[in-house]
Design a protein around this motif. Structure first.
Motif, PDB file in Angstrom:
ATOM      1  N   TYR A  40       0.810  -1.209   0.000  1.00  0.00           N
ATOM      2  CA  TYR A  40       0.000   0.000   0.000  1.00  0.00           C
ATOM      3  C   TYR A  40       0.850   1.269   0.000  1.00  0.00           C
ATOM      4  O   TYR A  40       0.318   2.361  -0.143  1.00  0.00           O
ATOM      5  N   LEU A  41       2.155   1.138   0.140  1.00  0.00           N
ATOM      6  CA  LEU A  41       3.018   2.320   0.142  1.00  0.00           C
ATOM      7  C   LEU A  41       3.432   2.748  -1.254  1.00  0.00           C
ATOM      8  O   LEU A  41       4.030   3.806  -1.426  1.00  0.00           O
ATOM      9  N   ARG A  42       3.106   1.967  -2.261  1.00  0.00           N
ATOM     10  CA  ARG A  42       3.579   2.252  -3.604  1.00  0.00           C
ATOM     11  C   ARG A  42       2.766   3.322  -4.328  1.00  0.00           C
ATOM     12  O   ARG A  42       3.308   4.052  -5.140  1.00  0.00           O
ATOM     13  N   GLN A  43       1.480   3.397  -4.071  1.00  0.00           N
ATOM     14  CA  GLN A  43       0.626   4.367  -4.767  1.00  0.00           C
ATOM     15  C   GLN A  43      -0.116   5.218  -3.746  1.00  0.00           C
ATOM     16  O   GLN A  43      -0.581   4.704  -2.722  1.00  0.00           O
ATOM     17  N   PRO A  44      -0.274   6.511  -4.035  1.00  0.00           N
ATOM     18  CA  PRO A  44      -0.992   7.385  -3.100  1.00  0.00           C
ATOM     19  C   PRO A  44      -2.431   6.933  -2.853  1.00  0.00           C
ATOM     20  O   PRO A  44      -2.951   7.077  -1.750  1.00  0.00           O
ATOM     21  N   TYR A  96      -6.355   4.797   1.013  1.00  0.00           N
ATOM     22  CA  TYR A  96      -7.288   3.722   1.364  1.00  0.00           C
ATOM     23  C   TYR A  96      -6.926   3.128   2.727  1.00  0.00           C
ATOM     24  O   TYR A  96      -7.797   2.925   3.574  1.00  0.00           O
ATOM     25  N   MET A  97      -5.657   2.850   2.938  1.00  0.00           N
ATOM     26  CA  MET A  97      -5.242   2.251   4.205  1.00  0.00           C
ATOM     27  C   MET A  97      -5.429   3.223   5.370  1.00  0.00           C
ATOM     28  O   MET A  97      -5.814   2.809   6.460  1.00  0.00           O
ATOM     29  N   LEU A  98      -5.205   4.520   5.147  1.00  0.00           N
ATOM     30  CA  LEU A  98      -5.455   5.498   6.205  1.00  0.00           C
ATOM     31  C   LEU A  98      -6.943   5.590   6.516  1.00  0.00           C
ATOM     32  O   LEU A  98      -7.343   5.736   7.666  1.00  0.00           O
ATOM     33  N   ARG A  99      -7.762   5.513   5.486  1.00  0.00           N
ATOM     34  CA  ARG A  99      -9.207   5.534   5.706  1.00  0.00           C
ATOM     35  C   ARG A  99      -9.644   4.307   6.499  1.00  0.00           C
ATOM     36  O   ARG A  99     -10.496   4.395   7.382  1.00  0.00           O
ATOM     37  N   GLU A 100      -9.054   3.177   6.210  1.00  0.00           N
ATOM     38  CA  GLU A 100      -9.389   1.965   6.950  1.00  0.00           C
ATOM     39  C   GLU A 100      -8.860   2.017   8.378  1.00  0.00           C
ATOM     40  O   GLU A 100      -9.409   1.374   9.268  1.00  0.00           O
ATOM     41  N   ALA A 101      -7.795   2.787   8.613  1.00  0.00           N
ATOM     42  CA  ALA A 101      -7.225   2.892   9.960  1.00  0.00           C
ATOM     43  C   ALA A 101      -8.139   3.664  10.906  1.00  0.00           C
ATOM     44  O   ALA A 101      -7.937   3.614  12.123  1.00  0.00           O
TER      45      ALA A 101
END
Length: 134
Positions: A16-20, A25-30
Protein backbone atom coordinates in the motif's frame (compact mmCIF):
# COMPACT_ATOMS: atom_id res chain seq x y z
CA UNK A 1 -0.64 -32.66 -19.58
CA UNK A 2 -0.71 -30.43 -16.52
CA UNK A 3 -0.84 -26.69 -16.72
CA UNK A 4 0.40 -24.49 -13.98
CA UNK A 5 -1.90 -21.53 -13.40
CA UNK A 6 -0.43 -18.07 -13.50
CA UNK A 7 0.03 -16.66 -10.03
CA UNK A 8 0.66 -12.96 -9.95
CA UNK A 9 3.55 -12.06 -7.65
CA UNK A 10 2.26 -10.15 -4.65
CA UNK A 11 4.59 -8.43 -2.24
CA UNK A 12 4.15 -9.56 1.34
CA UNK A 13 4.27 -6.19 3.07
CA UNK A 14 4.21 -2.56 2.11
CA UNK A 15 2.11 -2.98 -1.02
CA UNK A 16 0.00 0.00 0.00
CA UNK A 17 3.02 2.32 0.14
CA UNK A 18 3.58 2.25 -3.60
CA UNK A 19 0.63 4.37 -4.77
CA UNK A 20 -0.99 7.38 -3.10
CA UNK A 21 -4.44 5.90 -3.70
CA UNK A 22 -3.52 2.78 -1.74
CA UNK A 23 -2.05 4.88 1.10
CA UNK A 24 -5.25 6.92 1.33
CA UNK A 25 -7.29 3.72 1.36
CA UNK A 26 -5.24 2.25 4.20
CA UNK A 27 -5.45 5.50 6.21
CA UNK A 28 -9.21 5.53 5.71
CA UNK A 29 -9.39 1.97 6.95
CA UNK A 30 -7.22 2.89 9.96
CA UNK A 31 -10.06 5.06 11.26
CA UNK A 32 -11.54 1.85 12.67
CA UNK A 33 -8.88 2.03 15.39
CA UNK A 34 -10.13 5.47 16.41
CA UNK A 35 -13.69 4.15 16.42
CA UNK A 36 -12.55 1.35 18.72
CA UNK A 37 -11.02 3.85 21.15
CA UNK A 38 -14.20 5.94 21.08
CA UNK A 39 -16.25 2.80 21.73
CA UNK A 40 -14.19 2.00 24.82
CA UNK A 41 -14.53 5.64 25.96
CA UNK A 42 -18.29 5.53 25.52
CA UNK A 43 -18.63 2.25 27.40
CA UNK A 44 -16.47 3.53 30.26
CA UNK A 45 -18.55 6.72 30.38
CA UNK A 46 -21.75 4.69 30.50
CA UNK A 47 -20.38 2.53 33.33
CA UNK A 48 -19.38 5.65 35.27
CA UNK A 49 -22.79 7.20 34.71
CA UNK A 50 -24.71 4.01 35.48
CA UNK A 51 -22.93 3.58 38.81
CA UNK A 52 -25.03 6.43 40.17
CA UNK A 53 -22.08 7.93 42.01
CA UNK A 54 -21.51 11.59 41.16
CA UNK A 55 -17.86 11.27 42.14
CA UNK A 56 -17.22 8.51 39.64
CA UNK A 57 -18.87 10.45 36.81
CA UNK A 58 -17.04 13.66 37.75
CA UNK A 59 -13.80 11.66 37.85
CA UNK A 60 -14.42 10.39 34.34
CA UNK A 61 -15.14 13.93 33.14
CA UNK A 62 -11.98 15.17 34.84
CA UNK A 63 -9.95 12.45 33.12
CA UNK A 64 -11.13 13.75 29.76
CA UNK A 65 -9.61 17.16 30.57
CA UNK A 66 -6.10 15.70 30.45
CA UNK A 67 -3.91 17.17 27.71
CA UNK A 68 -3.34 13.75 26.16
CA UNK A 69 -7.06 13.13 25.69
CA UNK A 70 -7.61 16.64 24.31
CA UNK A 71 -4.84 16.09 21.76
CA UNK A 72 -6.30 12.67 20.90
CA UNK A 73 -9.76 14.14 20.34
CA UNK A 74 -8.36 16.94 18.15
CA UNK A 75 -6.30 14.43 16.14
CA UNK A 76 -9.28 12.11 15.75
CA UNK A 77 -11.50 14.97 14.63
CA UNK A 78 -9.05 16.04 11.94
CA UNK A 79 -8.43 12.44 10.89
CA UNK A 80 -12.16 11.68 10.59
CA UNK A 81 -12.78 14.89 8.70
CA UNK A 82 -9.94 14.44 6.22
CA UNK A 83 -10.45 10.72 5.55
CA UNK A 84 -14.19 10.25 6.05
CA UNK A 85 -16.28 13.43 5.82
CA UNK A 86 -14.43 15.33 3.11
CA UNK A 87 -14.26 12.42 0.62
CA UNK A 88 -17.92 11.63 1.31
CA UNK A 89 -18.97 15.20 0.57
CA UNK A 90 -16.84 15.27 -2.58
CA UNK A 91 -18.58 12.08 -3.72
CA UNK A 92 -22.07 13.53 -3.18
CA UNK A 93 -22.48 15.17 -6.63
CA UNK A 94 -21.70 11.84 -8.31
CA UNK A 95 -23.93 9.81 -5.99
CA UNK A 96 -26.96 12.09 -6.22
CA UNK A 97 -26.95 14.42 -9.22
CA UNK A 98 -29.40 17.20 -8.53
CA UNK A 99 -31.32 18.31 -11.65
CA UNK A 100 -32.05 22.02 -11.80
CA UNK A 101 -33.97 23.16 -14.88
CA UNK A 102 -33.25 19.91 -16.74
CA UNK A 103 -29.49 20.24 -16.17
CA UNK A 104 -27.49 18.83 -13.30
CA UNK A 105 -26.43 21.32 -10.66
CA UNK A 106 -22.79 22.26 -10.47
CA UNK A 107 -20.80 19.86 -8.32
CA UNK A 108 -19.44 22.67 -6.14
CA UNK A 109 -22.99 23.77 -5.29
CA UNK A 110 -23.94 20.29 -4.11
CA UNK A 111 -20.75 20.02 -2.04
CA UNK A 112 -21.30 23.50 -0.58
CA UNK A 113 -24.90 22.61 0.31
CA UNK A 114 -23.69 19.51 2.15
CA UNK A 115 -21.10 21.50 4.11
CA UNK A 116 -23.63 24.20 4.99
CA UNK A 117 -26.14 21.60 6.14
CA UNK A 118 -23.44 19.93 8.23
CA UNK A 119 -22.52 23.25 9.86
CA UNK A 120 -26.16 24.15 10.50
CA UNK A 121 -26.93 20.79 12.10
CA UNK A 122 -23.75 20.93 14.19
CA UNK A 123 -24.74 24.41 15.38
CA UNK A 124 -28.23 23.16 16.24
CA UNK A 125 -26.84 20.25 18.26
CA UNK A 126 -24.42 22.55 20.11
CA UNK A 127 -27.24 25.00 20.81
CA UNK A 128 -29.49 22.22 22.13
CA UNK A 129 -26.62 21.00 24.30
CA UNK A 130 -26.39 24.45 25.87
CA UNK A 131 -22.91 25.33 24.62
CA UNK A 132 -23.90 28.86 23.59
CA UNK A 133 -25.57 29.82 26.86
CA UNK A 134 -23.69 32.33 28.96
Amino acid sequence: MTRRPYVRPMPRAGWYLRQPRYRAYMLREATCLLVAVYTVLLISALFALASGEPGRWNGWLASQQHVGWIVFHAFALMFFWSFQSAPWFMLAPKAMPLPLARFPAAARLVVAAHYLTWLALSGLVLWLAGVFEA
